[in-house]
Scaffold this motif. Sequence first.
Motif, PDB file in Angstrom:
ATOM      1  N   ILE A  24     -12.284   4.720   9.997  1.00  0.00           N
ATOM      2  CA  ILE A  24     -11.175   3.775   9.857  1.00  0.00           C
ATOM      3  C   ILE A  24     -10.142   4.273   8.856  1.00  0.00           C
ATOM      4  CG2 ILE A  24     -12.367   2.370   8.122  1.00  0.00           C
ATOM      5  CD1 ILE A  24      -9.910   1.074  10.772  1.00  0.00           C
ATOM      6  N   PHE A  25     -10.574   4.979   7.810  1.00  0.00           N
ATOM      7  CA  PHE A  25      -9.629   5.455   6.808  1.00  0.00           C
ATOM      8  C   PHE A  25      -8.735   6.567   7.358  1.00  0.00           C
ATOM      9  CE2 PHE A  25     -13.050   3.536   4.289  1.00  0.00           C
ATOM     10  CZ  PHE A  25     -12.295   2.570   3.636  1.00  0.00           C
ATOM     11  N   ARG A  27      -7.788   6.636  10.525  1.00  0.00           N
ATOM     12  CA  ARG A  27      -6.842   5.903  11.376  1.00  0.00           C
ATOM     13  C   ARG A  27      -5.791   5.180  10.544  1.00  0.00           C
ATOM     14  NH1 ARG A  27     -11.549   3.760  14.981  1.00  0.00           N
ATOM     15  NH2 ARG A  27     -10.990   1.835  13.952  1.00  0.00           N
ATOM     16  N   ILE A  28      -6.179   4.658   9.391  1.00  0.00           N
ATOM     17  CA  ILE A  28      -5.208   4.018   8.502  1.00  0.00           C
ATOM     18  C   ILE A  28      -4.218   5.057   7.987  1.00  0.00           C
ATOM     19  CG2 ILE A  28      -4.929   2.917   6.237  1.00  0.00           C
ATOM     20  CD1 ILE A  28      -7.515   1.334   6.901  1.00  0.00           C
ATOM     21  N   GLY A  29      -4.690   6.259   7.738  1.00  0.00           N
ATOM     22  CA  GLY A  29      -3.792   7.339   7.336  1.00  0.00           C
ATOM     23  C   GLY A  29      -2.755   7.635   8.400  1.00  0.00           C
ATOM     24  N   LEU A  31      -1.622   5.494  10.586  1.00  0.00           N
ATOM     25  CA  LEU A  31      -0.702   4.359  10.581  1.00  0.00           C
ATOM     26  C   LEU A  31       0.277   4.466   9.417  1.00  0.00           C
ATOM     27  CD1 LEU A  31       0.288   1.664  11.676  1.00  0.00           C
ATOM     28  CD2 LEU A  31      -1.513   0.550  10.320  1.00  0.00           C
ATOM     29  N   ALA A  32      -0.209   4.844   8.242  1.00  0.00           N
ATOM     30  CA  ALA A  32       0.669   4.988   7.076  1.00  0.00           C
ATOM     31  C   ALA A  32       1.732   6.050   7.328  1.00  0.00           C
ATOM     32  CB  ALA A  32      -0.150   5.326   5.838  1.00  0.00           C
ATOM     33  N   THR A  35       4.285   4.657   9.745  1.00  0.00           N
ATOM     34  CA  THR A  35       5.089   3.638   9.092  1.00  0.00           C
ATOM     35  C   THR A  35       6.159   4.282   8.215  1.00  0.00           C
ATOM     36  OG1 THR A  35       3.214   2.123   9.138  1.00  0.00           O
ATOM     37  CG2 THR A  35       4.992   1.576   7.632  1.00  0.00           C
ATOM     38  N   THR A  76      -0.334   3.424  17.382  1.00  0.00           N
ATOM     39  CA  THR A  76      -1.367   3.760  16.414  1.00  0.00           C
ATOM     40  C   THR A  76      -2.214   2.548  16.174  1.00  0.00           C
ATOM     41  OG1 THR A  76       0.135   5.300  15.353  1.00  0.00           O
ATOM     42  CG2 THR A  76      -1.780   4.695  14.111  1.00  0.00           C
TER      43      THR A  76
END
Length: 76
Positions: A24-25, A27-29, A31-32, A35, A76
Amino acid sequence: MDLNEFQRWIKDYYESRGWAELDIFIRIGFLAEETGEVARAIRALEIGRDRPGEPAGSLEENKRKLTEELGDVLET
């Protein structure tokens, strides 16, 4: 599309790209990063270019870029 259909679509989409196995981290990267690219596209719309000293893009080109970046965030 209701919420359950959307959740299934997201699950299938992530599996088709091989993203479902990623932490998950990670995938969050992703997204960041995407963004941040939206923020750059918004700045280009506001001041006509991404960074000072760069040539200004046309309004239509800057709108197209923002649309692409928003699509990437939603993907994403």
